[in-house]
Design a protein around this motif. Sequence first.
Motif, PDB file in Angstrom:
ATOM      1  N   ALA A 267       0.825  -1.212   0.000  1.00 58.84           N
ATOM      2  CA  ALA A 267       0.000   0.000   0.000  1.00 58.84           C
ATOM      3  C   ALA A 267       0.856   1.257   0.000  1.00 58.84           C
TER       4      ALA A 267
ATOM      5  N   TRP B  75      -7.487   3.266  -2.730  1.00 58.32           N
ATOM      6  CA  TRP B  75      -7.361   2.949  -1.303  1.00 58.32           C
ATOM      7  C   TRP B  75      -8.430   1.962  -0.845  1.00 58.32           C
ATOM      8  N   ARG B  76      -9.659   2.162  -1.263  1.00 56.13           N
ATOM      9  CA  ARG B  76     -10.769   1.334  -0.784  1.00 56.13           C
ATOM     10  C   ARG B  76     -10.684  -0.101  -1.304  1.00 56.13           C
ATOM     11  N   TYR B  77     -10.260  -0.247  -2.553  1.00 55.18           N
ATOM     12  CA  TYR B  77     -10.252  -1.582  -3.157  1.00 55.18           C
ATOM     13  C   TYR B  77      -8.845  -2.163  -3.266  1.00 55.18           C
ATOM     14  N   ARG B  78      -7.944  -1.688  -2.424  1.00 54.64           N
ATOM     15  CA  ARG B  78      -6.600  -2.252  -2.440  1.00 54.64           C
ATOM     16  C   ARG B  78      -6.622  -3.697  -1.925  1.00 54.64           C
ATOM     17  N   ASP B  79      -5.611  -4.442  -2.292  1.00 54.42           N
ATOM     18  CA  ASP B  79      -5.526  -5.846  -1.901  1.00 54.42           C
ATOM     19  C   ASP B  79      -4.975  -5.947  -0.477  1.00 54.42           C
ATOM     20  N   ARG B  80      -5.865  -6.290   0.460  1.00 55.84           N
ATOM     21  CA  ARG B  80      -5.427  -6.457   1.847  1.00 55.84           C
ATOM     22  C   ARG B  80      -6.381  -7.394   2.566  1.00 55.84           C
ATOM     23  N   LYS B  81      -5.916  -7.904   3.656  1.00 59.62           N
ATOM     24  CA  LYS B  81      -6.750  -8.812   4.451  1.00 59.62           C
ATOM     25  C   LYS B  81      -7.820  -8.012   5.194  1.00 59.62           C
TER      26      LYS B  81
ATOM     27  N   ARG C 182     -10.597  -6.890   3.955  1.00 64.37           N
ATOM     28  CA  ARG C 182     -11.210  -5.832   3.150  1.00 64.37           C
ATOM     29  C   ARG C 182     -12.722  -5.883   3.282  1.00 64.37           C
ATOM     30  N   LYS C 183     -13.365  -4.726   3.529  1.00 64.80           N
ATOM     31  CA  LYS C 183     -14.807  -4.675   3.747  1.00 64.80           C
ATOM     32  C   LYS C 183     -15.581  -4.134   2.550  1.00 64.80           C
ATOM     33  N   ALA C 184     -14.870  -3.795   1.470  1.00 63.29           N
ATOM     34  CA  ALA C 184     -15.552  -3.274   0.278  1.00 63.29           C
ATOM     35  C   ALA C 184     -16.467  -4.334  -0.313  1.00 63.29           C
TER      36      ALA C 184
ATOM     37  N   TYR D 204     -18.236  -6.755  -2.738  1.00 65.42           N
ATOM     38  CA  TYR D 204     -17.795  -7.466  -3.936  1.00 65.42           C
ATOM     39  C   TYR D 204     -19.013  -7.697  -4.829  1.00 65.42           C
TER      40      TYR D 204
END
Length: 306
Positions: A6, A69-75, A77-79, A81
């Motif tokens: 990030a 930032w919102r749809y970055r690849d991370r554990k 993630r609450k966006a 799908y």
Amino acid sequence: MKQSKASKRLAMSLVPALLLFTTGCTRNMIVLDPKGPIAEQQRDLMAISLALCCVVIVPVLIMTAVIVWRYRDRKGRKATYTPEWEHSTKLEVVWWGIPIVVILILGVITVQATYALEPSRPLESDQKPLTVQVTSLNWKWLFQYPEQGIATVNELRIPQGVPIKFEITADSPMNSFWIPQLGGQMYAMSGMAMTLYLQADEQGMYWGSGANFTGTHFADMYFDVKSTSREEFDRWVDEIKSSSPALTLDGYKRLSEPSVSQKQFFSSFPEGLFEMSVTKYAASHNHGLSWEKAKRFELEETTSGQ
């Protein structure tokens, strides 16, 4: 210490912005400091155009940062799908409608400004315009004052508040005549006489230059522009008439040769010199005096004067 994915993405996204804000910021933005009516209108046009463009550009940049930032690849993630999503009428109206409206507004403003800022359109003033004939040479500028009968090299002096009618040509490769604080550029081309009206509303020293690449000493093609009171301008003319030599055709021929020149002043110049420069390369088509005819004309005048 290892950087996260990030932080790397954030750093890469900041690079263009850093380049934008650190390139050329140390120079004095004289284009945004107008000293005449034409330059003021041009600055206002640039400001309005920039503001309208920001209506589109700023939200796009903000949304880009938010999406990255919102749809970055991370554990964790609450966006939401939504792989089946493909269309939204409301969003389509927004991201097509706003740019279209902005373009229409820009189109109307640009058309109005194009007619209002027509270079050959005389300026409204109770003062009689002063004519200055400008000739671009390699690598210098020649200014002729037909009403005053004087000529200068690399120095232009004009009275404050008086419209200046510039007649512009080139006896060399095409160039561009530019006084940023008074108005936009006007091309100087051989075989043509372009007209440009400008005016200085304040007394002071301004910077002028050639804005078109013309070879080795292109960077030396700048000149001083001094706006003074009418009385001071008249005294300057009288001083040149009384203390400077005359510009002859042979002198002009030497002046037109590629070279860098300091400021020069001439108490007179051959009649029709500017017109001869304009038609110099069209003489074979009978559009003007050839160099030999002009030289013979000068000799005849000298003889008759004696």
